[in-house]
Design a protein around this motif. Structure first.
Motif, short mmCIF file in Angstrom:
data_model
loop_
_atom_site.label_atom_id
_atom_site.label_comp_id
_atom_site.label_asym_id
_atom_site.label_seq_id
_atom_site.Cartn_x
_atom_site.Cartn_y
_atom_site.Cartn_z
N GLU A 164 0.79 -1.20 -0.02
CA GLU A 164 0.01 -0.17 -0.07
C GLU A 164 0.80 1.39 0.09
N ARG A 604 -0.62 -0.71 -4.86
CA ARG A 604 -1.85 -1.37 -5.23
C ARG A 604 -2.17 -1.11 -6.95
N ASN A 605 -1.14 -0.45 -7.75
CA ASN A 605 -1.37 -0.27 -8.82
C ASN A 605 -0.82 -1.53 -9.82
N GLU A 608 -4.85 -5.01 -13.19
CA GLU A 608 -5.83 -4.07 -13.90
C GLU A 608 -5.99 -2.79 -13.06
N TYR A 609 -5.15 -2.45 -12.20
CA TYR A 609 -5.13 -1.24 -11.48
C TYR A 609 -3.87 -0.58 -11.87
N PHE A 610 -2.72 -1.16 -12.79
CA PHE A 610 -1.92 -0.59 -13.20
C PHE A 610 -1.84 0.83 -13.90
N ASP A 611 -3.12 0.90 -14.50
CA ASP A 611 -3.47 2.11 -15.20
C ASP A 611 -4.84 2.29 -15.15
N ILE A 612 -5.51 3.53 -15.29
CA ILE A 612 -6.78 3.79 -15.51
C ILE A 612 -7.30 3.23 -16.86
N GLN A 634 -5.72 5.71 -22.69
CA GLN A 634 -6.38 4.87 -21.81
C GLN A 634 -7.55 4.41 -22.21
#
Lengths: 1001, 91
Positions: A164, A604-605, A608-612, A634
């Motif tokens: 985190e 946490r990135n 699927e959360y690596f990029d918007i 994006q």
């Protein structure tokens, strides 16, 4: 022959809690509170790894984060495996498995050890010198060099742990909870400041907490017991937050710091589930107090790297803190008083000391007198000249040091031992201070760099500020805090202090030996195997800058970043080159202070959360209908819709044919949309686009090309005049945000007098584009009330309409060259309008198509895609789009650049069509274009920018940029590929319907 | 990471802002009257000072306003911020 070297209970050891762990496959036991290093030492294990270059056996050298040698691989081959973990930092837990690195087949018998015998052949810069010739052999060498490079093994499976990021804002951040950090925390918090105290170790109190001798007293108590009470008090303070196992990695400008809080690494694996492993703390502190202490210096002498050689302070810490003796026959070797503190601790614990070797002659010191009282032999004015013992030190040779410290005199004495503690004085841990931009000064008295100029609101206190003795710390810390925090007094202003340390030190950076220098191996960087000899060689070869010597010899470039030996490297350079230490400066300390895991950095990135990612309102429909997606910026855009077993080529061919023969439907919602209003809106468009806008009638649309001030194409799109002072501009999908930014920039800075308001409405509308010969029938079916006659609704015009109760804007515009409509509706109606069109188009084989077909269709028509056919070196003239550049307008963005000497060159790369001689051959996008294949070197004329097989034209088509291409119509060119040369003919970039019959049909 | 005092919003993290290069470069009112060299001067030539530098910043993830910043590039200290069109408060 397992020995137990546990002595009396250590400060932090819970002997009622036994823990088993594995090291190189063997099970050992330790206690709760142990680090891997202390537990191994208790089992009489010193040999833990092999050095990087010579594969020399190496042992535990320190008791902290500065450890260069005892780095291990945890849980090899599991998804949690981690390389290069310092055994001195990792706390043992049930089930811990650690193994040695950089050795094969085992740490005890390592084939690479042959490098040690070959070491005369492996001087500094060996790889640079040896593998340069012949150059063509590099590929063969590289395989072996890469295999031998690196220490641990990186994990190959996904990291199962959670990480985190957290922001923290505080009035005061205090780094380091040694005695000065504890005092600062109490003072700051008691003065009403929101204070955060971080400490890299699991416990507070630094090295004073286990200082338990009559020689160091505060208010008549042992300094350790006094500090213990202080710690208990600060734990109750409301303003103070304390974070242990938290290591500050980086200190940036404006008091922005990054710290890693370690939450689970000390827990058994089965207790870590669903817990956050590491937190990356992003700390913004109004004030920062650095109390990072100091790191003991080793001494540089021949064979100073054997297992069993430790820092003297580490031996003390292992004894006092963990209750572990590092050996049974201990010798201490020092140039200052602190080794005698170690000696007194060992005596208290009943650990045998064979002798003490002291560089100094007679010194008046209470500590030395006490040690002498215990009948311990002290060799004053002596130095260690050599050591022996391959996997564990067993003997040392000592000789007297000459008056100038440059050579040894007298006869050699051999002493046997199994552990040698070395103390070369102390180096303030100024890493974080210098990371923040702080400037150091050199203190000649004891040869240390200390903080001088603070770049931000910060203060260094205690040992990291050069206050090494207890009395200095206790007197100077409150004084400097009174100034820094602007307070009247502190509760520490009148402490009663007794401290016995004598500050004298005899500093010799490189200790002499009776051997000739060339035969010695005096290690300066223990991890990378850089020796004093290497440094001198670098100087002989002409390297002068400390930064160059560092890179040539790799001194200080290991995972420990040379926390132990960098000062000695500097000292040796200074002595050899005759330069002053203060003028040489240090190498640059860069973040992180200790290594961070990638998990900590990304938090946490991940996945699927690596990029918007952005989805259109019609996205779900595309998913249901099995679209393949491509990323555009994006956005997730439908790429093509394969039916049954179609591959991409087949799907695109089918979609393209359907669009030209009957009807196609495209989700164009991702195009950028900017709402432009104001009395000067037309004038504004005149200035930002190359063509003229004032005469565009309300209800009409126009294609516009936007340039940069340098004349190069920046973006394009259709803009519609909705009202007298109201336009809606469309931009490319990827360029939307930048175009918006650029327009705002000009409005705010260059043309603030214009009455224009911009609103980004990209997400507010969904856009359904229906094209093809039957598009009119379909759209008029969806919007029956609207007059679709060509007279009332011609190409490049717009109408407001209603689909039931839904307001919509319908534009008759086309990117495919077909008769085509774009329906814009409020985003949340997008899917329903799309479905209505699909329903209305049923009888016309309406075919959804994705971006790939869109690209093919527009290429048939010769329409450019900004960013694919252009690359920031293309003017509209280069694109053969002269028609869009207004000759009448006095100015627009980029106009002046269109007739610079460079932009009017005839031989600029220009956009042309390319037709392959073999109509079935499809060119590769990006392929080079040449005219003469036999010329050497081949002259590259340009490259292919777009290439497709056109099902409508039944041949391969391509666009490309070619030097002077405009005047090469019909000329033959060659595309040289790996296996063959492809012949092409330069053609008009418009391949289909040059007369626009389809558009207006 | 800087803290920038946006003249419209107050102090915010640098990550909310976008840097926009050297300030006080005015777009020529009559570009057509300029020689190639004069136009190139406007187009390409930028200072790269160690010390006090005047630069443009945009509060891109905030009010989206452009403004000017006086920054000492040697230590990143921001000496002043001021709105577009205003005179620099320090030299």
């Amino acid at each position: 022959m397992k020995k137990n070297l546990r002595v009396k209970t250590g400060k932090v050891i819970d002997e009622t809690y036994r823990i088993s762990f594995k090291f190189n496959g063997t099970t050992y036991y330790g206690f709760k509170g142990d680090t891997l290093a202390s537990a191994l030492l208790a089992n009489d294990i010193h040999l833990v790894g092999r050095s990087f270059k010579y594969h020399r056996p190496r042992g535990i050298m320190t008791a902290g984060s500065e450890e260069p040698n005892a780095i291990v691989q945890l849980h090899n081959k599991s998804s949690r495996t981690e390389p290069n973990v310092r055994a001195t930092e990792i706390e043992i837990y049930e089930g811990l498995e650690a193994s040695s690195q950089n050795c094969w087949p085992s740490v005890n018998f390592d084939i690479g050890g042959i490098n040690n015998l070959l070491s005369p052949l492996l001087p500094a810069g060996f790889y640079y010198k040896t593998f340069m010739w012949p150059a063509s052999f590099w590929e063969k060498y590289e395989y072996f060099i890469r295999r031998s490079a690196g220490l641990g093994k990186s994990p190959t499976k996904p990291d199962p742990d959670i990480y985190e990021h957290k922001y923290i804002h505080c009035d005061v951040l205090i780094i380091g909870a040694g005695i000065s950090g504890i005092m600062a925390a109490k003072i700051a918090a008691k003065n009403g400041l929101k204070t955060l105290l971080v400490e890299e170790k699991p416990n507070l109190g630094g090295s004073t907490i286990y200082q338990n001798s009559d020689h160091f007293k505060i208010n008549n108590q042992n300094s350790g017991s006094w500090l213990e009470k202080e710690i208990n008090e600060i734990k109750k303070l409301k303003n103070l937050e304390i974070k242990t196992r938290t290591s500050v990695a980086a200190y940036h400008g404006y008091n922005f710091l990054l710290a890693r809080e370690n939450l689970t690494d000390h827990l058994p694996i089965n207790q870590r589930k669903n817990k956050t492993r590491h937190k990356l703390l992003k700390i913004r502190a109004k004030k920062v107090i650095t109390a990072t202490g100091s790191i003991e210096r080793p001494l540089i002498f021949d064979n100073n790297d054997r297992p069993g050689i430790l820092l003297s302070s580490a031996i003390k810490r292992f004894a006092d803190y963990f209750g572990v003796a590092c050996g049974e026959k201990n010798i201490l070797f020092t140039n200052n008083d602190s080794a005698y503190e170690t000696a007194i601790s060992l005596i208290q614990k009943g650990i045998n000391i064979e002798a003490i070797i002291d560089n100094r002659e007679e010194v008046n010191s209470k500590l030395i007198y006490e040690v002498e009282k215990n009948n311990i032999k002290i060799f004053k004015g002596y130095t260690v000249t050599d050591t022996s013992g391959y996997k564990r030190i067993n003997k040392i040779s000592i000789m007297q040091l000459s008056k100038d410290g440059q050579k040894v005199v007298g006869s050699k004495i051999i002493l046997s031992c199994d552990c040698l503690g070395v103390s070369g004085g102390w180096t303030p841990a100024v890493h974080l201070f210098t990371q923040s931009g702080g400037k150091l000064k050199f203190r000649e008295d004891d040869q240390v760099f200390i903080p001088n100029i603070y770049p931000s609101d910060q203060l260094s206190i205690g040992a990291c500020n050069g206050d090494f003795t207890l009395d200095e710390i206790l007197v100077n810390t409150p004084k400097s805090l009174i100034d820094y925090l602007n307070i009247k007094n502190t509760e520490y202003d009148n402490l009663e202090i007794s401290s016995s340390t004598n500050k004298s030190k005899r500093n010799v950076w490189l200790l002499p030996s009776d051997k000739i220098f060339g035969k010695t191996k005096s290690f300066v960087d223990y991890q990378n195997d850089a020796t004093a000899k290497d440094i001198k060689l670098a100087l002989r070869e002409g390297f002068r800058s400390i930064e160059h010597v560092k890179r040539y010899t790799t001194t200080g470039m290991g995972t420990d970043q040379g926390k132990l030996g960098n000062m000695h490297a500097l000292g040796i350079i200074s002595e050899t080159a005759g330069a002053k230490m203060g003028e040489l400066g240090t190498t640059t300390f860069r973040p992180p202070y200790t290594p961070l895991t990638f998990g900590t950095i990304v938090g946490r990135n991940v996945g699927e959360y690596f990029d918007i990612f952005r989805k259109t309102p019609i996205h779900d429909w595309h998913v249901t209908h099995k679209a393949e997606f491509e990323n555009v910026g994006q956005w997730k855009r439908a790429w093509y819709y394969p039916k049954e077993n179609e591959n991409m080529h087949e799907a695109v061919q089918r979609e393209s044919k359907a669009a030209r023969e009957s009807a196609g439907i495209l989700d164009a919602s991702t195009l950028g949309k900017i709402d432009i209003q104001g009395t000067d809106a037309s004038e504004f468009l005149n200035r930002v686009y190359t063509n003229a806008w004032s005469k565009l009638a309300v209800g009409k649309c126009r294609y516009g090309l936007m340039l940069n001030e340098d004349g190069m194409v920046y973006d394009d799109g259709v803009t519609t005049r909705l009202g007298e002072n109201h336009y809606i501009m469309t931009t490319t999908t990827g360029g939307a945000a930048n175009v918006m930014g650029k327009l705002e920039d000009y409005l705010q800075t260059e043309w603030p007098e214009l009455d224009v308001y911009l609103t980004s409405v990209t997400d507010h509308f969904a856009t359904v584009s229906v094209c093809g010969p039957n598009s009119k029938k379909i759209v008029s079916g969806v919007i029956p009330d609207l007059d679709f006659s060509d007279e009332s609704f011609p190409h490049m015009s717009f109408k407001n309409a209603k689909i039931g109760k839904i307001n919509c804007r319908v534009m008759r515009i086309s990117f495919t060259g077909e008769h085509s409509y774009e329906i814009n509706v409020q985003a949340n109606y997008g899917k329903s309008v799309w479905e209505k069109c699909m329903e209305a188009g049923k009888d016309f084989n309406i075919t959804p198509y994705g971006t790939e077909t869109m690209h093919l269709l527009r290429a048939e028509k010769g329409f450019i895609i900004v960013g694919q056919d252009t690359d920031a070196t293309m003017t509209p003239i280069d694109l053969q789009m002269d028609w869009i550049v207004s000759k009448k307008k006095y100015d627009f963005i980029g106009k002046r650049s269109l007739y610079r000497s460079d932009t009017i060159r005839e031989d600029r790369k220009q956009l042309v069509g390319l037709l392959t001689d073999n109509p079935n051959e499809i060119l590769e996008e990006g392929a080079q274009i040449v005219a003469d294949i036999n010329k050497s070197p081949i002259e590259m004329l340009g490259h292919v920018t777009s290439s497709y097989y056109s099902p409508n034209l039944k041949k391969s088509i391509a666009l490309g940029v070619v030097k002077g291409g405009k005047n090469m119509m019909g000329q033959k060119l060659i595309i040289p590929m790996e296996k063959k040369n492809i012949n092409v003919t330069v053609a008009d970039p418009v391949f289909l319907d040059k007369e626009n019959k389809r558009l207006n049909a | 990471m800087f803290i920038i005092n946006c003249p419209f919003c107050g102090e915010r993290e640098q990550s909310e802002f976008k840097a926009g290069g050297e300030a006080h470069i005015i777009r020529p009112k009559q570009p057509t009257e300029l020689s190639d060299d004069q136009w190139a001067e406007y187009l390409f030539m930028r200072k790269n000072i160690k010390g006090i530098q005047f630069e443009r910043w945009n509060h891109a993830h905030g009010c989206r306003k452009w403004f000017n910043v006086v920054r000492d590039t040697s230590n990143d200290e921001i000496k002043a911020v001021y709105k577009m069109g205003e005179k620099p408060p320090v030299q």
